[in-house]
Every structure is written in C-alpha cells, then in structure tokens.
Design an enzyme around this catalytic site. Structure first.
Site, short mmCIF file in Angstrom:
data_model
loop_
_atom_site.label_atom_id
_atom_site.label_comp_id
_atom_site.label_asym_id
_atom_site.label_seq_id
_atom_site.Cartn_x
_atom_site.Cartn_y
_atom_site.Cartn_z
CG HIS A 1 -1.92 -1.00 1.37
ND1 HIS A 1 -1.84 -2.00 2.29
CD2 HIS A 1 -3.07 -1.19 0.69
CE1 HIS A 1 -2.90 -2.78 2.18
NE2 HIS A 1 -3.67 -2.31 1.21
CG ASP B 1 -6.46 -7.15 -5.22
OD1 ASP B 1 -6.73 -8.32 -4.95
OD2 ASP B 1 -6.00 -6.35 -4.38
CB SER C 1 -1.73 -10.15 0.92
OG SER C 1 -3.02 -10.34 1.47
O1 PAF Z 1 -8.38 -3.48 -2.99
C1 PAF Z 1 -9.01 -3.13 -1.96
O2 PAF Z 1 -8.43 -3.00 -0.87
C2 PAF Z 1 -10.50 -2.91 -2.03
O3 PAF Z 1 -11.10 -3.83 -2.88
C3 PAF Z 1 -10.88 -1.47 -2.41
C4 PAF Z 1 -10.45 -1.13 -3.81
C5 PAF Z 1 -10.29 -0.52 -1.40
C6 PAF Z 1 -12.42 -1.32 -2.36
O4 PAF Z 1 -12.92 -1.61 -1.09
#
Ligand code: PAF
Length: 282
Positions: free
Chosen positions: A37, A152, A187
């Site tokens: 992230h 994802d 993850s």
């Molecule tokens: O990838 C994620 O963490 C979620 O699917 C998102 C895009 C924040 C939507 O809730």
C-alpha cells in the site's frame, strides 16, 4: 495529516483546495496497510499534488461474514505508517453508515463478464461490492487519478471498466505488485500465516515464474496442468484455481496470438488463508 470521518467535511476541504486547480490522487484501501500500500501511496504523491487515502472495510464486497469479521481494524497503526511517508496526506476513514446510510447493498453493473470469472466466480458479487464502494469514493473525492495495486489485477480491469461505464474523468493507474523478500506477494492476509508457512508460500510465486518460462514453449492448457500437478504434490497448499487468460479480456487462451498479452492468475489456500497472485507471461 488530516483525518476526515464525514464525507461532507472532506468534500468541503477538497473544494477549497481544488479552487487552486490542484491535481488530486486517490488511493482506496481497506486499511491493514503494508509496504505494498505504501508504495502505491508514494507513487500517488509523486504524481499528484493532493493525495487522499481512504481506509474503509467495505461490507458489500465480502461474501463471507467470517472473512469480514476477521478483517483487521488497525486505524491507529495505519495512520502512523502513512505519517512516515508524508504529513500532508488526507485520510478519509468513514463509518459504514456514512457511505451506505441504511442500505448496505451493491449496485448492479454490466462488466462484460470480467466480474464472473476467477475472483468473481469464487466470491459471488465481490466485484459488484467493490465497484459500488469505489464509485461512491470517486464521486466524493473526484480525483484526477486513482491508484490500484496489480495484485488485484482483475479488480484493476473492473475499475477501468467502471470508468468506461460511468464516464467519470478519472485516470486509473495500476501499480506493480510488491513482494516479501522470499517472493510472496504482499497482502494483509499474510499476517495470518505462521512464519514458516509465510516463507514456504513463496512456492506460489516460484511456480508462477516457472510457468512463465514454460509458457514460452507450451500451450496455456499444458502450463495450467503443469501448475496443478505441482500443487497436487504439496499437502500444505490447496489450489483453488490457476488460469491463463488474455490480460485485457480475461478470456481463456485458445491459440496464442502474437499481439496479445497473457497473464497467469492463481488463488491458493495455505493453512486456511486464501492468497492470490498473478504474473504477466509475455
Ligand atoms: O483493494 C481493496 O483494498 C479494495 O477492494 C478497495 C479497492 C479498497 C475497495 O474496497
């Protein structure tokens, strides 16, 4: 760093900033932030002036109540992690009612079949829930660019399709997968694995790398069978799917074409923890 809980406060704050024609980047997350992230947030900071990170565990994208209940709530440590990158970030962490009022349900979309295969097949209505919340966040933040991780990858394609359907003027940016030193894709779920299995789970990425090699010489079907075989011999891993598809349409590969990009997608249970990964094959 500014933390907003109410959409009207965030909208008012952004409206004041946007008067100065500032570019806004959005990084939607469900919290439990890790290096993957943070890499996305850094990319957003490098490309846009104002960056909004949303932290919201979206109930409509979970088909399994237990999975939703188990999802970690780590707002304080998430804020600390974000502060280490920049003090200028804007964080939006609304309550469920703030986004959904009393109607916690998904909208219907036609994603041309992108949402019914792989993750969509094994987690029913998952992508309708994702699209519903992302559309809500897009209309609140109105970003110029929005950033999503390639781990994802199917979700990334669906968000691009959402933009096509809704005509929102937002550029969708895919960000490369960040991996742990042994190769396991980062993850929030990795935290639920005992240390030894977390290292062993690098087997997933190693197998994808080998599959990529073999794909140069063999058909998609032979490569998928080869992967299934590898996992059959590993009692700690329970393969849910291995799919090789056209990377843009997610259609199965009939005969390899020169100008088409292919990707392998995998979902595996390790000790009850569901992990996904993918790799570009050409
Ligand atoms: O990838 C994620 O963490 C979620 O699917 C998102 C895009 C924040 C939507 O809730």
């Amino acid at each position: 760093m500014l933390l907003f809980r109410r959409k009207k406060d965030l909208i008012a704050h952004l409206a004041a900033l946007k008067n100065t024609s500032t570019s806004v980047g959005l990084v939607p997350t469900m919290g439990a932030l890790h290096e993957g992230h943070l890499a996305i947030v850094k990319k957003a900071i490098s490309e846009t002036k104002v960056v909004v990170v949303t932290i919201f565990v979206n109930p409509t994208q979970f088909d399994n109540q237990d999975d939703l209940n188990k999802y970690p709530d780590t707002l304080d440590s998430d804020l600390e992690a974000l502060k280490t990158i920049s003090e200028e970030l804007i964080v939006f962490a609304p309550a469920v009612t703030e986004l959904y009022s009393n109607n916690i349900s998904s909208k219907e979309y036609d994603f041309d079949g992108l949402d019914t295969t792989m993750e969509g097949k094994f987690r029913s209505n998952h992508f309708l829930g994702v699209a519903t919340v992302v559309e809500k966040l897009f209309s609140i933040v109105k970003p110029n660019k929005a950033y999503f991780g390639e781990k994802d990858f199917q979700q990334l394609l669906i968000i691009k399709k959402l933009i096509e359907i809704t005509n929102m003027p937002i550029e969708i940016i895919g960000c490369p997968i960040v991996r742990e030193p042994h190769g396991l894709a980062m993850s929030s779920r990795n935290e639920r694995l005992p240390k030894d299995l977390r290292v062993k789970a690098s087997f997933i990425y190693e197998t994808l790398l080998a599959a990529k090699e073999i794909f140069g010489m063999k058909s998609a079907t032979s490569v998928m069978n080869w992967v299934k075989n590898k996992f059959d011999k590993q009692p700690e891993f329970d393969l849910e799917y291995i799919n090789i598809t056209d990377q843009d349409t997610l259609n199965p590969v009939k005969r390899k074409q020169k100008n088409t990009k292919y990707r392998a997608f995998i979902a595996v249970y390790v000790n009850g923890v569901r992990l996904i990964d993918n790799i570009a094959l050409n």
